[in-house]
Scaffold this active site. Sequence first.
Site, PDB file in Angstrom:
ATOM      1  CB  THR A  81      -0.896  -0.007   1.262  1.00 19.16           C
ATOM      2  OG1 THR A  81      -1.452   1.281   1.445  1.00 19.16           O
ATOM      3  CG2 THR A  81      -0.104  -0.357   2.524  1.00 19.16           C
ATOM      4  CG  ASP A  82      -1.065   4.995  -1.068  1.00 19.26           C
ATOM      5  OD1 ASP A  82      -1.662   4.339  -0.196  1.00 19.26           O
ATOM      6  OD2 ASP A  82      -1.602   5.927  -1.705  1.00 19.26           O
ATOM      7  CD  GLU A  83      -3.455   3.324   4.292  1.00 18.50           C
ATOM      8  OE1 GLU A  83      -3.322   3.306   5.519  1.00 18.50           O
ATOM      9  OE2 GLU A  83      -4.507   3.009   3.720  1.00 18.50           O
ATOM     10  CE1 TYR A 136      -3.079  -2.797   5.724  1.00 19.50           C
ATOM     11  CE2 TYR A 136      -3.259  -0.447   5.274  1.00 19.50           C
ATOM     12  CZ  TYR A 136      -3.195  -1.749   4.825  1.00 19.50           C
ATOM     13  OH  TYR A 136      -3.247  -2.019   3.476  1.00 19.50           O
ATOM     14  CE  LYS A 193       0.363  -4.708   2.951  1.00 21.73           C
ATOM     15  NZ  LYS A 193       0.046  -6.061   2.439  1.00 21.73           N
ATOM     16  N   PRO A 222     -17.992   1.408   0.456  1.00 26.14           N
ATOM     17  CG  PRO A 222     -17.086  -0.724   0.247  1.00 26.14           C
ATOM     18  CD  PRO A 222     -16.709   0.714   0.367  1.00 26.14           C
ATOM     19  CG  ASP A 254      -9.701  13.105  11.914  1.00 28.94           C
ATOM     20  OD1 ASP A 254     -10.046  12.055  11.336  1.00 28.94           O
ATOM     21  OD2 ASP A 254      -8.911  13.923  11.418  1.00 28.94           O
TER      22      ASP A 254
HETATM   23  N1  LIG Z   1      -8.001  -1.992  -0.176  1.00 26.37           N
HETATM   24  C1  LIG Z   1      -7.138  -1.094  -0.626  1.00 26.37           C
HETATM   25  O1  LIG Z   1      -7.522   0.028  -0.983  1.00 26.37           O
HETATM   26  C2  LIG Z   1      -5.677  -1.446  -0.748  1.00 26.37           C
HETATM   27  C3  LIG Z   1      -4.806  -0.518  -1.333  1.00 26.37           C
HETATM   28  C4  LIG Z   1      -3.459  -0.865  -1.494  1.00 26.37           C
HETATM   29  C5  LIG Z   1      -3.004  -2.097  -1.076  1.00 26.37           C
HETATM   30  N2  LIG Z   1      -3.873  -2.975  -0.480  1.00 26.37           N
HETATM   31  C6  LIG Z   1      -3.353  -4.290  -0.080  1.00 26.37           C
HETATM   32  O2  LIG Z   1      -4.003  -5.249  -0.892  1.00 26.37           O
HETATM   33  C7  LIG Z   1      -4.125  -6.488  -0.183  1.00 26.37           C
HETATM   34  C8  LIG Z   1      -5.568  -6.938  -0.186  1.00 26.37           C
HETATM   35  O3  LIG Z   1      -6.373  -5.925   0.408  1.00 26.37           O
HETATM   36  P1  LIG Z   1      -7.960  -6.079   0.471  1.00 26.37           P
HETATM   37  O4  LIG Z   1      -8.521  -4.719   0.566  1.00 26.37           O
HETATM   38  O5  LIG Z   1      -8.399  -6.985  -0.598  1.00 26.37           O
HETATM   39  O6  LIG Z   1      -8.110  -6.794   1.885  1.00 26.37           O
HETATM   40  P2  LIG Z   1      -9.330  -7.646   2.471  1.00 26.37           P
HETATM   41  O7  LIG Z   1      -9.316  -7.380   3.938  1.00 26.37           O
HETATM   42  O8  LIG Z   1     -10.578  -7.409   1.702  1.00 26.37           O
HETATM   43  O9  LIG Z   1      -8.905  -9.175   2.190  1.00 26.37           O
HETATM   44  C9  LIG Z   1      -7.895  -9.805   2.906  1.00 26.37           C
HETATM   45  C10 LIG Z   1      -8.046 -11.310   2.704  1.00 26.37           C
HETATM   46  O10 LIG Z   1      -6.944 -11.951   3.366  1.00 26.37           O
HETATM   47  C11 LIG Z   1      -7.460 -13.043   4.120  1.00 26.37           C
HETATM   48  N3  LIG Z   1      -6.577 -13.226   5.295  1.00 26.37           N
HETATM   49  C12 LIG Z   1      -6.441 -12.403   6.360  1.00 26.37           C
HETATM   50  N4  LIG Z   1      -5.545 -12.922   7.218  1.00 26.37           N
HETATM   51  C13 LIG Z   1      -5.091 -14.077   6.669  1.00 26.37           C
HETATM   52  C14 LIG Z   1      -4.141 -15.043   7.079  1.00 26.37           C
HETATM   53  N5  LIG Z   1      -3.475 -14.920   8.235  1.00 26.37           N
HETATM   54  N6  LIG Z   1      -3.914 -16.088   6.258  1.00 26.37           N
HETATM   55  C15 LIG Z   1      -4.590 -16.241   5.084  1.00 26.37           C
HETATM   56  N7  LIG Z   1      -5.517 -15.356   4.662  1.00 26.37           N
HETATM   57  C16 LIG Z   1      -5.754 -14.284   5.442  1.00 26.37           C
HETATM   58  C17 LIG Z   1      -8.871 -12.634   4.525  1.00 26.37           C
HETATM   59  O11 LIG Z   1      -9.677 -13.763   4.841  1.00 26.37           O
HETATM   60  C18 LIG Z   1      -9.328 -11.898   3.283  1.00 26.37           C
HETATM   61  O12 LIG Z   1      -9.919 -12.785   2.364  1.00 26.37           O
HETATM   62  C19 LIG Z   1      -3.574  -6.225   1.219  1.00 26.37           C
HETATM   63  O13 LIG Z   1      -2.249  -6.697   1.254  1.00 26.37           O
HETATM   64  C20 LIG Z   1      -3.613  -4.704   1.352  1.00 26.37           C
HETATM   65  O14 LIG Z   1      -2.610  -4.249   2.219  1.00 26.37           O
HETATM   66  C21 LIG Z   1      -5.196  -2.675  -0.297  1.00 26.37           C
END
Ligand SMILES: NC(=O)c1ccc[n+]([C@@H]2O[C@H](COP(=O)([O-])OP(=O)(O)OC[C@H]3O[C@@H](n4cnc5c(N)ncnc54)[C@H](O)[C@@H]3O)[C@@H](O)[C@H]2O)c1
Length: 331
Positions: A118-120, A145, A149, A187, A267
């Site tokens: 993530t960019d965070e 978080y 990451k 959502p 906030d």
């Molecule tokens: N959502 C965003 O806007 C965003 C932006 C940039 C990067 N990301 C990165 O993208 C990736 C996916 O994000 P997302 O929004 O789809 O997340 P999400 O929370 O929707 O999905 C995470 C999935 O990982 C599974 N999970 C969690 N812990 C686990 C474990 N210990 N072992 C196996 N599976 C496990 C969960 O069951 C879930 O299906 C993450 O790495 C996140 O950091 C997300």
Amino acid sequence: MRVLVTGGAGFIGSNFVHQTLATRPDAEVTVLDALTYAGSRSSLEGADVRFVEGLVQDGALVDRLVGESDVVVHFAAESHNDNSLASPGPFVQTNVVGTYELLEAVRRHDVRYHHISTDEVYGDLELDVPDRFTEATPYNPSSPYSSTKGASDLLVRAWVRSFGVRATISNCSNNYGPRQHVEKFIPRQVTNLIDGVRPRLYGDGLNVRDWIHVDDHNSAVWAIIDRGRMGETYLIGADGEVDNKTVVAEILTLMGREPGDFDHVTDRPGHDRRYAIDWTRLRDELGWQPQYRDFRSGLAATIDWYRANEDWWRPQKSATEARYATAEQVL
Ligand SMILES: NC(=O)c1ccc[n+]([C@@H]2O[C@H](COP(=O)([O-])OP(=O)(O)OC[C@H]3O[C@@H](n4cnc5c(N)ncnc54)[C@H](O)[C@@H]3O)[C@@H](O)[C@H]2O)c1
């Protein structure tokens, strides 16, 4: 190509699986997912995959699945900032220890690895400056978080340098689109409005996020897997900077309400001000371009998806709102 997708029952991972099956007829997909509160088996409905329920921290399981794969794409994570403030432990376990187990397995089996981040990890930017994050921006995470990451990204870099693991990293901005958990900003507002609940915004609502459609994120991931340079980091974005107040006003308008029909709430601690991605490397080196240029129409399609798929999100809704109610009492 045998593709192991961790976190494939989550938001971005499930969309990645659907896109992969639709665009890459040679792909055989295995999903490893723990089905935490954030994962949903129904997100993979209609997808011809092998599904394995398990933890990325389970070294023996990970070793076996990685040994049967040609490429690993690691999406699994604890992904929600608010939860990381209430309970950081699972973030360290999944995001840091889980990545370690995957890296050790790809090292043993010499399997190509792509790390989703993530960019965070870069912290935040001031509101009124032209700066954007680049691959050279120093890490400066704000929350449990983003720090976990960031830690996982650094493990990947070290495993590339120390052990020659064949890996790439991508750091993407905020995603929107179908199958995103109702705890997340867009959502949550959409489903609250479907339920007749007035939207509530943290702080002044001027925090800026750089929105990208989930399908654009995932097509960029494939561009990196196909053509990325080993050991490199690529930032993924699509010039989608919008402040939270404007996002809520757009949602309200698209759902037939007055754009100012929302309230402000206190906030969140450490709430990052602005994120913005410079994705020049991805464009110039890999020739990638986003397909969703118009945030409003992408948002309208996303709202339509939530309206049409109440069966998918309804089971998550009351537990999520109960968690928010408890967290608001604590913070
Ligand atoms: N959502 C965003 O806007 C965003 C932006 C940039 C990067 N990301 C990165 O993208 C990736 C996916 O994000 P997302 O929004 O789809 O997340 P999400 O929370 O929707 O999905 C995470 C999935 O990982 C599974 N999970 C969690 N812990 C686990 C474990 N210990 N072992 C196996 N599976 C496990 C969960 O069951 C879930 O299906 C993450 O790495 C996140 O950091 C997300």
